[in-house]
Design a protein around this motif. Sequence first.
Motif, short mmCIF file in Angstrom:
data_model
loop_
_atom_site.label_atom_id
_atom_site.label_comp_id
_atom_site.label_asym_id
_atom_site.label_seq_id
_atom_site.Cartn_x
_atom_site.Cartn_y
_atom_site.Cartn_z
N SER A 13 113.21 14.81 17.41
CA SER A 13 111.88 15.41 17.55
C SER A 13 111.09 15.41 16.25
O SER A 13 110.15 16.17 16.08
N GLY B 218 107.29 15.43 15.92
CA GLY B 218 106.55 16.69 15.94
C GLY B 218 106.12 17.18 14.57
O GLY B 218 105.27 18.06 14.47
N VAL C 168 111.51 13.87 21.76
CA VAL C 168 110.29 14.69 21.74
C VAL C 168 110.63 16.09 22.24
O VAL C 168 111.14 16.25 23.36
N ASP C 169 110.35 17.09 21.42
CA ASP C 169 110.59 18.47 21.83
C ASP C 169 109.47 18.92 22.76
O ASP C 169 108.29 18.58 22.56
N ARG D 286 102.43 24.45 18.11
CA ARG D 286 103.30 24.01 17.02
C ARG D 286 103.97 25.20 16.33
O ARG D 286 103.39 26.28 16.24
N SER E 134 105.90 21.62 13.49
CA SER E 134 106.73 20.99 14.52
C SER E 134 106.00 21.14 15.85
O SER E 134 106.11 22.18 16.52
N TYR E 135 105.26 20.11 16.20
CA TYR E 135 104.46 20.14 17.42
C TYR E 135 105.34 19.98 18.65
O TYR E 135 106.33 19.23 18.63
N LYS E 136 104.97 20.67 19.72
CA LYS E 136 105.67 20.59 21.00
C LYS E 136 104.73 19.94 22.02
O LYS E 136 103.52 20.19 22.02
N TYR E 137 105.30 19.09 22.87
CA TYR E 137 104.51 18.30 23.81
C TYR E 137 104.94 18.56 25.24
O TYR E 137 106.08 18.98 25.51
#
Length: 314
Positions: free
Chosen positions: A155, A158, A185-186, A241, A274-277
Amino acid sequence: MKPLTEQGFAADLHRALAQPTRSISPKYFYDELGSALFEQICELPEYYPTRTEFALLRQHGAEMAELIGADAQLIEYGAGALGKVRLLLAHVERPQSFVPIDISGPHLLQACAALQAEHPALKILPVVGDFTHAVALPAAPEPGAGQRVGFFPGSSVGNFTPPQALKFLAMTAEQLRGGGLLIGVDLIKDPALLHAAYNDSQGVTARFNLNLLERARREFGAQFAADGFSHSAFYNAPLRRIEMHLLSMRRQIFSLQGIDYEFDAGETLHTENSYKYSVAGFQALAERAGYRPGPVWTDAQNWFSLHWLQAPPR
């Protein structure tokens, strides 16, 4: 202070400290000690991404290897300890070569030596460098041979802002033409779970974050109070994030190479995002970068995802 034209940790830290809103790239976490601390983070009970991704690779590694194909050149971005690639190599047929890229040279070379002992016939071609920029790669397989396939687990995508992620994905799409990218990807989830993952009870993440300042002390003689900063990590819900900061506990001076920078109590140096999608959101981003989204593997709780992205043709 005169404008800085040189590159590297010291120059970037000066630039960051001179700004009204201070922020520096998380790539500078990863000196030898920082890389070792990150490996400890990956083993923590609160840190779900590593164990979840390992489980996905164990369960679906054979399916992923089919997409990678025989005689492939496998390139791992931000390779670290090379733990996850072992689960792919167990299934990939006759890999032409393995090219791990990492900014921490000693850590990378040590990991490559261990992997080579396990796979004596595998051609390992380590590249010490910053994978967020175009680095010189070994020659790709000849046309008609295997694909060139990227592997970017953990991840780490991110850590980029969405525009930075788009730029990085577009760069890899060019590097991997005719092949593909397998990327971790987180996913968006309960903020309480995210908070625990970045504020572990053993304080390892705090030591990892604070090591950035300690690295400046070790390498450049930076001067600051030992207890002057603390670790701060929180979920910024509107921006989807996690943010990590080094928080100044009081009014103080941080001195770097003879230049003093003043911090007020509560001011921070922003060290990581740390971006989350969502799955659909990340696929849309990848498509804008030139990829064609393919299969996606997620765990039962939808905490984490692995995406196969087909790169443009050669």
